[in-house]
Design an enzyme around this catalytic site. Structure first.
Site, mmCIF file in Angstrom:
data_model
loop_
_atom_site.group_PDB
_atom_site.id
_atom_site.type_symbol
_atom_site.label_atom_id
_atom_site.label_comp_id
_atom_site.label_asym_id
_atom_site.label_seq_id
_atom_site.Cartn_x
_atom_site.Cartn_y
_atom_site.Cartn_z
ATOM 1 N N ASP A 99 -13.638 -5.175 -1.128
ATOM 2 C CA ASP A 99 -13.447 -4.962 0.390
ATOM 3 C C ASP A 99 -14.653 -5.033 0.972
ATOM 4 O O ASP A 99 -15.294 -4.366 1.371
ATOM 5 C CB ASP A 99 -13.047 -3.602 0.516
ATOM 6 C CG ASP A 99 -11.503 -3.186 -0.150
ATOM 7 O OD1 ASP A 99 -10.790 -3.893 -0.080
ATOM 8 O OD2 ASP A 99 -11.536 -2.033 -0.886
ATOM 9 N N ASP A 112 0.876 -0.990 -0.058
ATOM 10 C CA ASP A 112 0.157 -0.028 -0.008
ATOM 11 C C ASP A 112 0.698 1.260 0.090
ATOM 12 O O ASP A 112 1.655 1.265 0.891
ATOM 13 C CB ASP A 112 -0.861 0.181 1.399
ATOM 14 C CG ASP A 112 -2.076 -0.902 1.163
ATOM 15 O OD1 ASP A 112 -2.146 -1.499 0.044
ATOM 16 O OD2 ASP A 112 -2.384 -1.457 2.350
#
Length: 563
Positions: free
Chosen positions: A413, A241
């Site tokens: 997600d 990330d």
């Protein structure tokens, strides 16, 4: 005079250019039809859809010059679509005619017994093992394939079989991994993305004399029936990330249930204000490290605020370019792959954004929030299968149309929504149930998985099954399956979630969130059948090594790439 590369205008050809530079080979780009006369060797690194490749060649005036170049007897090396265009046609785009050098047609993989696209590492098998000139290939190595369409090995047809050089098996289908005859050599896999094994293939071809490259003999016909098992391996993916920290530097970070800021104050007391962004390293350096450690694929997820104008995001594009210069395995980029408008009012489509990342060196792009909105929109358009209909305007559809399904990843997600075990609502067929010997907080409970957007900050009225089935229909080629509930916990993957999604779609699935030990990788592969498993924090902090994961998988008799 010399080596030229042909770029028809789509896909990641930069990675091949990087590879040739690393190997020490000079080259020029074909920029006009006249350049074919200057070329004494030609590489066509085709990436994307068959129809786009043919249209690109025709629109640039390169189709007939390419055909004439091959007919001239000068050496030709085709990669992926660069191999498929040698055939007469492809069912991917039936109205577009290939070069017809090989008198056969490209068909579609059957997805009854396997996921399609064929995405990952697989082995090759020579048709003439006694021959010493194998073009740098090694039957004990694995090579990276990413395609939905293939050239079947037609050993009973002598006109086609004479082109066959090596085969690969996926599921119960045997197809051509490489073709070779006269001045033509081509491979279905991507040597520039196949690690050191792939680099050896390119280097062997380029270091042979041009006379040798132009005089390859046909291969004898050999019957090749499918074996009980194929050589397909499970992938281990390292994910980063990437965002700007409070000083404006791009860093790799990692959240706990999607929170990337330090939480605890002095003595472990919760701080009143958000802490600093966790800094776990620089993205380019970590990418290079993971490549050297044996990662099968690397993901860079841009989670910072300037992704709202990704084409102006020069730092992130620079990260992709730099990573592609040192990483010779697939590179997936996520964050901001959507229709955008620059601060000056200039609009850009998701296709343009994806194209910029592909040209920088990315192989796949990952779409998250925009995929949810696209499925919600398609569900307002009724269809017989109950999934709805796309209208062609979504990023998923436009990118897949130009670059192929295999270039589009959808990152999901979901989070759990707990309900009573006797729940009889719209998601009753998707329920997971706590096990008597499971975690205490789950016993006697039931839940379904709700989709979220904007990094888990907003719930949407859509289940994970509705989402993954919808994006599969729109044209996604892979699901990256996260879990907000398991993220950063080290408790292992959410097997109920992974199993639910794996049996709901026929495209590859990557399990993510929760890995804390090598045993968790063994467990998710052994119990769910997913094609790949991803981890981040445990790799960043060196709590678990990629080599440890692969050793555990080998001991569990799960096929992985080890060379």
């Amino acid at each position: 005079m010399g080596l030229f590369l042909l770029d028809y205008g789509a896909g990641n050809v930069q990675s091949l250019a990087n590879t040739l530079k690393k190997l020490g080979h000079d080259f020029e780009w074909i920029s006009s039809p006249a350049d074919f006369h200057k070329a004494t060797s030609l590489i066509f690194p085709g990436v994307g859809a068959f129809g786009s490749a043919i249209d690109g060649l025709i629109s640039r005036g390169l189709y007939e010059p390419l055909r004439e170049y091959i007919a001239s007897g000068k050496p030709y090396f085709g990669i992926c679509i660069g191999m498929q265009v040698l055939f007469r046609s492809s069912v991917e785009s039936p109205h577009d005619k290939g070069l017809g050098v090989i008198p056969s047609d490209i068909g579609l993989f059957n997805n009854v017994d396997k996921s399609v696209p064929h995405m990952g590492w697989n082995s090759v098998e020579f048709l003439d093992p006694a021959e010493t000139a194998h073009e740098g290939l090694d039957s004990s190595a694995s090579y990276y394939f990413v395609h939905s369409f293939r050239a079947a090995y037609e050993w009973e047809d002598p006109e086609v079989a004479q082109w066959a050089h090596s085969t690969t098996q996926y599921g119960q289908e045997v197809f051509l991994a490489t073709v070779r005859k006269g001045n033509v050599f081509a491979c279905q896999f991507h040597p520039e993305k196949s690690g050191q094994a792939g680099l050896r293939v390119l280097d062997a071809w380029l270091r042979s004399s041009e006379a040798d490259r132009a005089t390859s003999p046909p291969t004898p016909r050999v019957a090749r029936l499918p074996k009980a098992t194929d050589g397909f391996t499970k992938r281990i993916i390292a994910c980063m990330d990437v965002r700007s920290n409070d000083d404006g530097d791009l860093v790799v970070t990692k959240g706990d249930q999607y929170d990337v800021r330090e939480r605890a104050g002095q003595d472990g007391v919760q701080a009143q204000a958000a802490g600093a962004v966790r800094n776990l390293g620089k993205p380019v350096a970590l990418s290079a490290r993971y490549y050297e450690e044996g990662a099968d694929e690397i993901c860079l997820m841009n989670i910072t605020s300037f992704r709202h104008s990704p084409l102006l995001d020069q730092p992130m594009l620079a990260v992709v370019r730099a990573a592609a210069e040192t990483v010779y395995v697939p590179l997936t980029i996520g964050g901001g792959i959507k229709d955008t408008v620059d601060p000056d009012g200039t609009p850009h489509t998701a296709l343009e954004v994806a194209g910029a990342y592909f040209r920088a060196g990315a192989d796949k792009v990952s779409i998250a929030t925009e995929a949810v909105f696209a499925v919600e929109k398609m569900r307002t358009r009724p269809s017989a299968d109950g999934l709805g209909e796309g209208d062609g305007s979504s990023g998923i559809e436009s990118i897949a149309r130009v670059y192929g399904r295999q270039a589009v990843v959808v990152s999901v997600d979901p989070r759990r929504v707990y309900v009573e075990p006797d729940y009889d609502g719209p998601y009753k067929d998707e329920l997971a149930f706590g096990k008597p010997d499971g975690a205490e907080k789950e016993r006697g409970k039931a839940w379904w998985y709700q989709c979220t957007v904007r990094g888990g900050r907003e719930d949407r009225p859509l289940s994970v099954v509705q989402l993954v089935k919808g994006v599969e229909k729109l044209g996604a080629g892979e699901i990256l399956l996260n879990s907000i509930d398991r993220d950063g916990t080290g408790l292992g993957y959410d097997l109920d979630l992974v199993s639910l999604v794996r049996r709901s779609v026929r495209i590859p699935v990557v399990a993510s969130s929760g890995a804390g030990s090598p045993a968790h990788f063994v467990e998710v592969f052994g119990k769910t059948g997913v094609e790949a498993a991803l981890a981040a924090g445990i790799f960043h902090r060196r709590e678990v090594g990629i080599d440890e994961v692969k050793q555990a998988l080998v001991e569990a008799k799960i096929n992985v790439r080890t060379a």
